[in-house]
Design an enzyme around this catalytic site. Structure first.
Site, short mmCIF file in Angstrom:
data_model
loop_
_atom_site.label_atom_id
_atom_site.label_comp_id
_atom_site.label_asym_id
_atom_site.label_seq_id
_atom_site.Cartn_x
_atom_site.Cartn_y
_atom_site.Cartn_z
N HIS A 85 85.70 38.13 3.68
CA HIS A 85 86.04 36.71 3.83
C HIS A 85 87.38 36.50 4.52
O HIS A 85 87.64 35.42 5.06
CB HIS A 85 85.97 35.98 2.48
N ASP A 130 81.47 41.76 0.32
CA ASP A 130 82.77 41.19 0.69
C ASP A 130 83.77 42.29 1.07
O ASP A 130 84.92 42.28 0.63
CB ASP A 130 83.32 40.32 -0.45
N SER A 178 93.79 38.96 -1.31
CA SER A 178 92.42 39.38 -0.98
C SER A 178 92.41 40.65 -0.13
O SER A 178 93.07 40.73 0.90
CB SER A 178 91.71 38.27 -0.20
#
Length: 604
Positions: free
Chosen positions: A257, A297, A368
């Site tokens: 992402h 992801d 992230s």
């Protein structure tokens, strides 16, 4: 962090508080036949597939034909001819791939042949196992990085390898600064009474690092997406994440992402990807996406600058609740931030495949893709999501899933994952089919509602989490060996898998019948009992324990009308509005709205 994932969790909590039923699953149509007549699988179709070299397809289709069906006079003697020749064709293609060092093709063909051998052990096939192929790949790496193949030996059996092979892996692990593999190989050499090479001994003694000392292995991932206009004012559009290096050639892992705009074909704006090294945060180094998996992801990036330090995967697959952990990343763009916490829970079903663990380590936007480390400074997970409204509820992908995908990520592009096209629920009897997707491999081989999956790829299974790593080890187009129970009778099937869609239920929810979708999406089997001008009438036949239908108070024989069935593409939700007369409420009619997220966890 992945706030799309966080938004999903928030939606779940909101729906629960609002007494709107919410569950994730899959679905199941009416029973299909066990074998196909020649009207569906024609002899000509098998012949065409054979001529085109689609041997896996031929093998699957021949096993499905009604034994009474025979080819027309003048054609080949019988269908066994095609089966035998297709097996020979697969074997020949496999050996050519091995001889030409086409590692990925050899692996794929070898897995199909291994599946064939599982169900037909009388067929003698001379195969190299995946470990032997990995050894060959290490010897003939050429321009390819040996890192993904070297990491196989973190868990592969090594006690039967020769001393020369063990020493070769040891030398390579030192050259590639892979501390975990080096430690395992050193242990095997010592078990054999061998004296460790000075370079190996020195590397092993110095490999242990504290989490703080691992800061140089982590980088900031920076995506420039130009400008966005808000209220008539242009503002910079930037995505900031983290990543960590696993290869001295400049390869690093982050979240999908974070870099989605670089590879998502639906994104039409400006996008440029850079990496900032921890010791030089003022310089943006151009990077490119090598491989990625939206389902997990994860993404593999590459820069043309060699990192000063690398992270090694932890050899321990067991993560304990309460274990102390550390996260490194760039929250809010603040590089080289180290935070600490514990593992709060494991086995959370938060992704379509695999599982994640919940952590309380403080993480924010910019974390992230950053690493989660144990006290020894080894990689145990990848940070990917958090819930802003709830402090201390964050999630990480266990590193074992990244290891399973590593070779596919290095191969490049959108990492293809296989699918058979059915959904299950876990019961005391095993994995019970509750949905079969129209046109899927599962439907093509005659799988139907209520069948029990008992064995997958030669391994007995009764939990979804047992199937996921076995499935991920395969690729689309390969054969997989399966065993099933139907009415107490065992059935064995070779199934040729297809490519998994990013969100399999999104298109299915738009084309399939609601009565087929209710079991997986809402946890109840229903029967259509009549149609109306504006709504259809149904009756509940079975309610699955623990499902949203169960928690909402549905019972068998409850009648209801379906007032509305709506599929919302973003965020990918199905909403059903019902008028129901619940037996538990004295058959008083009431309105119920149910919602189900379409990124389900039980679709295989």
């Amino acid at each position: 962090m992945n706030y799309d994932a966080a938004k999903r969790a928030s939606v779940l909590i909101f729906l629960f508080v609002s007494t709107i039923a919410y569950i994730g699953c899959s679905s199941g149509p009416e029973p299909r036949g066990e074998s196909k007549p020649l009207s569906e699988v024609t002899y000509q179709g098998i012949e065409d597939a054979f001529e085109a070299g689609r041997y896996e397809e031929v093998i699957q289709e021949v096993q499905l034909l009604d034994p009474a069906s025979q080819p027309q006079e003048g054609e080949h003697e019988n269908l066994d001819w095609f089966f035998t020749r297709s097996v020979e064709g697969l074997v020949d293609s496999y050996h050519k791939a091995v001889d030409s060092n086409d590692y990925y093709l050899a692996l794929s063909l070898g897995r199909s042949l291994a599946a064939l051998h599982i169900l037909h052990p009388e067929i003698d096939i001379d195969l190299l196992d995946e470990r032997e192929l990995a050894l060959r790949k290490l010897e003939e790496a050429g321009d390819d990085s040996p890192v993904p193949f070297l990491n196989r030996f973190l868990f592969e059996e090594i006690d039967d390898l020769s001393d020369a092979q063990i020493e070769e892996i040891a030398a390579l692990s030192v050259a590639e600064a892979n501390g975990s593999v080096a430690a395992r190989i050193a242990g095997e050499l010592q078990n054999r009474g061998k004296t460790l090479d000075s370079s190996l001994s020195s590397f092993i003694n110095g490999r242990k690092r504290s989490p703080e000392e691992q800061l140089p292995a982590v980088a900031t991932v920076w995506v420039n997406r130009g400008m966005t206009i808000t209220g008539g004012v242009g503002l910079p559009d930037r995505v900031i994440g983290s990543g960590f290096f696993i290869d001295r050639r400049g390869y690093l892992i982050t979240n999908y992402h974070v870099i989605a705009s670089e590879v998502d074909p639906s994104y039409e704006g400006y996008s440029r990807l850079y990496v900032k090294f921890s010791d030089d945060s003022d310089t943006r180094i151009p990077a490119r996406v090598v491989g990625y998996s939206k389902t997990f992801d994860l993404a593999l990036l590459k820069t043309e600058r060699e990192p000063k330090q690398l992270l090694s995967f932890s050899p321990d697959k067991t993560i304990h609740v309460g274990e102390k952990i550390f996260a490194i990343g760039s929250p809010g763009g603040l590089e080289n931030t180290l935070t600490a916490g514990i593992v709060s829970s494991t086995g959370r079903k938060f992704l379509q495949l695999g599982d994640v663990f919940q952590v309380d380590v403080p993480i924010n936007h910019g974390n992230s893709g950053g690493p989660l480390l144990n006290a020894s400074g080894e990689l145990i997970g990848i940070v990917f999501a958090g819930i802003e409204q709830f402090e201390g509820i964050n999630f990480a992908i266990p590193s074992e899933w990244a290891l399973l995908l590593l070779e596919k990520l290095y191969k490049g592009g959108d990492t293809p994952l296989p699918s058979i096209g059915f959904a299950v629920r876990e019961t005391q009897e095993g994995l019970s089919v509750i949905y079969v997707a129209p046109g899927s491999p599962a439907e093509n081989v005659g799988i139907r509602y209520g069948d029990l999956l008992t064995e997958f790829d030669g391994t007995k299974v009764n939990k979804l989490i047992q199937v996921h790593p076995l499935l991920i080890n395969h690729a689309p187009g390969e054969l997989v060996a399966t065993r099933w129970l139907r009415d107490g009778q065992e059935r064995s099937l070779l199934i040729r898998m297809e490519k998994r869609k990013p969100t399999p239920f999104l298109p299915l929810a738009k084309i399939d019948r609601p009565e087929d979708l209710f079991p997986p999406l809402f946890g109840m089997r229903v029967e259509l009992i009549g149609g109306g001008l504006f709504s259809d009438r149904y009756q509940v036949q079975e309610v699955f324990s623990g499902s949203s239908a169960d928690e909402t108070g549905f019972s068998p024989l409850d009648p209801f009308t379906l007032q509305k069935w709506q599929v919302i593409d973003d965020p990918g939700v199905v909403v059903a509005v019902l008028r129901i007369k619940k037996r538990k409420a004295g058959f008083l009619e009431s309105g119920v709205q149910m919602a189900s997220y379409l990124e389900t966890t039980n679709f295989l």
